[in-house]
Motif scaffolding. Sequence first.
Motif, PDB file in Angstrom:
ATOM      1  N   GLN A 381      31.523 -21.125  26.522  1.00  0.00           N
ATOM      2  CA  GLN A 381      30.567 -20.316  26.023  1.00  0.00           C
ATOM      3  C   GLN A 381      29.840 -20.239  24.675  1.00  0.00           C
ATOM      4  O   GLN A 381      29.829 -18.929  24.329  1.00  0.00           O
ATOM      5  N   GLY A 382      29.777 -21.130  24.450  1.00  0.00           N
ATOM      6  CA  GLY A 382      29.482 -21.278  23.225  1.00  0.00           C
ATOM      7  C   GLY A 382      27.812 -22.087  23.326  1.00  0.00           C
ATOM      8  O   GLY A 382      27.349 -22.223  23.852  1.00  0.00           O
ATOM      9  N   ARG A 383      27.027 -22.973  21.968  1.00  0.00           N
ATOM     10  CA  ARG A 383      25.631 -23.007  22.450  1.00  0.00           C
ATOM     11  C   ARG A 383      25.878 -24.402  21.025  1.00  0.00           C
ATOM     12  O   ARG A 383      26.453 -24.603  20.004  1.00  0.00           O
ATOM     13  N   ILE A 384      25.141 -25.618  21.266  1.00  0.00           N
ATOM     14  CA  ILE A 384      24.830 -26.578  19.838  1.00  0.00           C
ATOM     15  C   ILE A 384      23.096 -26.633  20.554  1.00  0.00           C
ATOM     16  O   ILE A 384      22.928 -26.238  21.157  1.00  0.00           O
ATOM     17  N   PHE A 385      23.434 -26.981  19.071  1.00  0.00           N
ATOM     18  CA  PHE A 385      21.719 -27.161  19.050  1.00  0.00           C
ATOM     19  C   PHE A 385      21.957 -28.242  17.764  1.00  0.00           C
ATOM     20  O   PHE A 385      22.659 -28.780  16.605  1.00  0.00           O
ATOM     21  N   VAL A 386      19.974 -28.868  17.356  1.00  0.00           N
ATOM     22  CA  VAL A 386      19.896 -29.581  15.780  1.00  0.00           C
ATOM     23  C   VAL A 386      19.578 -28.569  15.289  1.00  0.00           C
ATOM     24  O   VAL A 386      18.578 -27.799  14.953  1.00  0.00           O
ATOM     25  N   LYS A 387      20.708 -28.262  14.253  1.00  0.00           N
ATOM     26  CA  LYS A 387      20.310 -26.947  13.407  1.00  0.00           C
ATOM     27  C   LYS A 387      19.568 -27.509  12.022  1.00  0.00           C
ATOM     28  O   LYS A 387      17.666 -26.718  11.517  1.00  0.00           O
ATOM     29  N   ASP A 388      19.563 -28.935  11.646  1.00  0.00           N
ATOM     30  CA  ASP A 388      18.593 -29.486  10.670  1.00  0.00           C
ATOM     31  C   ASP A 388      18.202 -31.129  11.113  1.00  0.00           C
ATOM     32  O   ASP A 388      19.402 -32.116  11.370  1.00  0.00           O
ATOM     33  N   SER A 389      17.065 -32.010  10.591  1.00  0.00           N
ATOM     34  CA  SER A 389      17.282 -33.542  10.924  1.00  0.00           C
ATOM     35  C   SER A 389      15.843 -34.161  10.006  1.00  0.00           C
ATOM     36  O   SER A 389      14.395 -33.121  10.355  1.00  0.00           O
ATOM     37  N   GLU A 390      15.778 -34.183   8.842  1.00  0.00           N
ATOM     38  CA  GLU A 390      14.770 -35.563   8.707  1.00  0.00           C
ATOM     39  C   GLU A 390      14.820 -36.920   8.814  1.00  0.00           C
ATOM     40  O   GLU A 390      15.752 -37.787   8.365  1.00  0.00           O
ATOM     41  N   LEU A 391      13.496 -37.430   9.408  1.00  0.00           N
ATOM     42  CA  LEU A 391      13.803 -39.060   9.132  1.00  0.00           C
ATOM     43  C   LEU A 391      14.335 -40.353   8.052  1.00  0.00           C
ATOM     44  O   LEU A 391      14.108 -39.725   6.811  1.00  0.00           O
ATOM     45  N   ASN A 392      15.078 -40.633   8.544  1.00  0.00           N
ATOM     46  CA  ASN A 392      15.628 -42.045   7.577  1.00  0.00           C
ATOM     47  C   ASN A 392      16.830 -41.204   6.583  1.00  0.00           C
ATOM     48  O   ASN A 392      17.053 -41.601   5.981  1.00  0.00           O
ATOM     49  N   LYS A 393      17.132 -39.800   7.100  1.00  0.00           N
ATOM     50  CA  LYS A 393      17.881 -38.777   5.942  1.00  0.00           C
ATOM     51  C   LYS A 393      19.019 -38.749   6.909  1.00  0.00           C
ATOM     52  O   LYS A 393      20.031 -38.635   6.202  1.00  0.00           O
ATOM     53  N   GLY A 394      18.727 -38.110   7.860  1.00  0.00           N
ATOM     54  CA  GLY A 394      20.192 -37.773   9.101  1.00  0.00           C
ATOM     55  C   GLY A 394      19.985 -36.975   9.559  1.00  0.00           C
ATOM     56  O   GLY A 394      18.788 -35.997   9.517  1.00  0.00           O
ATOM     57  N   THR A 395      21.077 -35.540   9.916  1.00  0.00           N
ATOM     58  CA  THR A 395      20.557 -35.373  11.642  1.00  0.00           C
ATOM     59  C   THR A 395      22.064 -33.950  11.738  1.00  0.00           C
ATOM     60  O   THR A 395      22.916 -34.951  10.955  1.00  0.00           O
ATOM     61  N   THR A 396      22.102 -32.989  11.824  1.00  0.00           N
ATOM     62  CA  THR A 396      23.018 -32.192  11.570  1.00  0.00           C
ATOM     63  C   THR A 396      22.994 -31.124  12.933  1.00  0.00           C
ATOM     64  O   THR A 396      21.957 -30.767  12.972  1.00  0.00           O
ATOM     65  N   PHE A 397      23.944 -31.482  13.734  1.00  0.00           N
ATOM     66  CA  PHE A 397      24.274 -30.761  14.599  1.00  0.00           C
ATOM     67  C   PHE A 397      25.343 -29.720  14.358  1.00  0.00           C
ATOM     68  O   PHE A 397      26.422 -29.722  14.015  1.00  0.00           O
ATOM     69  N   ARG A 398      24.715 -28.647  14.796  1.00  0.00           N
ATOM     70  CA  ARG A 398      25.332 -26.682  14.741  1.00  0.00           C
ATOM     71  C   ARG A 398      26.639 -26.573  16.065  1.00  0.00           C
ATOM     72  O   ARG A 398      25.823 -26.624  17.414  1.00  0.00           O
ATOM     73  N   ILE A 399      28.105 -26.493  16.007  1.00  0.00           N
ATOM     74  CA  ILE A 399      28.275 -25.850  17.592  1.00  0.00           C
ATOM     75  C   ILE A 399      28.178 -25.044  17.283  1.00  0.00           C
ATOM     76  O   ILE A 399      28.797 -24.133  15.932  1.00  0.00           O
ATOM     77  N   GLU A 400      28.256 -23.233  17.635  1.00  0.00           N
ATOM     78  CA  GLU A 400      28.480 -22.005  18.029  1.00  0.00           C
ATOM     79  C   GLU A 400      29.536 -21.816  18.702  1.00  0.00           C
ATOM     80  O   GLU A 400      29.628 -21.727  20.125  1.00  0.00           O
TER      81      GLU A 400
END
Length: 405
Positions: A381-400
């Motif tokens: 009963q949660g959610r997951i999404f791409v919180k932030d991302s920048e090409l060639n720098k990295g990505t942050t996924f968030r799980i709630e």
Amino acid sequence: MKSIYESIKIWKWIFIAVSCMIAAVFLFVSNRLVNDLAVQERERMQIWAGATQQIAESTTSLSGEYETFPASYLDYLFSIIEANHTIPVLLVDANDNIIMYRNFDLPESVGDFNTNELSDVNLRYLESKLSKLKKTENVITLNIDAHTIQRLYYEDSLILKKLSYYPIIQLIVIIIFILIVYFAVVSMKKAEQNKVWVGLSKETAHQLGTPISSLVAWMQLLEGYGLDKDVVKEMDKDVHRLSVIADRFSKIGSKPEPDLHYAAEAINKSLEYMRSRISGKVRITVNAPHHEIPVMITLPLFEWVIENLTKNAVDAMQGEGAITFTVSSDKDRVYIDITDTGKGIARKHFDAVFNPGFTTKKRGWGLGLTLVKRIIEEYHQGRIFVKDSELNKGTTFRIELPLNL
């Protein structure tokens, strides 16, 4: 190479485009009919106005003498007047005094169509109608003689009013129909996917069960044969790993009962197997507050989520970089941010990465993040999404996840 998801998305847009074209054609035809009827009503009012003017000119001045139109011709003119049973009309003089009315639903019913015996209520009603009609183009000017001008105001007939709303009603009905068809197809497709997904998972767990049992027995024999204990220990970890994977697959499609765990502890436990089996050039860090944050999770499935996200991050960094797990919470939610230093994700793909078949890998199936999303949303009963991302720098996924206090 286009993914399956991209192909399906193209067909969705084609379906929407065709539906919009059909709706546009229907609206065009409906509006054309309404406009044609409005023109016909205008023509009828021109004839009605002409008859009214002829009656008003039934006596004309010629050399000081008066002539009257034949009775048969007057009867014909009156028959034109009487033939209008649908279009509300108001005849007024140059000073906007109401001379005659027809087809108005008066507050107090009367028998005549002139204004001689109108009550104050009815007169005020007709005057309000006149005030509104003067703001429209539904007016015909009658030049009775050089000194007399009358104006004929008319409303759209009840049929025309209803038809004017018809395109809007038709558009709403078409939109509802399209939405019903669309969601029905999507629901059927999703149900079919779920059925295939669950069936495949159950069959995989079943197929893995027998060889895993055999491997467990072989491990015991190898230890008895004097094989190096460290080698046997590592092999035993892999066999245990296979058992965990089979257990995960067996839980897909069922409703496993979650247990109380602490978020940071569960993440570290999930990373135990991964740490020794990924490149030494990848640094994994878990940042969490000193106090424990409790969550209700199904640990084998939660571990699957963490491992999938870790593998994706390692692939995105091509085996070199840093992965950081950051745990935080507020009054009712637990937040787990997974940040990597990989190649990043284009903003337009933030949602698409969770769809089946979407992948940027040459040999990928595009199911890892789909599985992750399903586990987080359906089983926790949660959610997951791409919180932030920048090409060639990295990505942050968030799980709630819901906080369990």
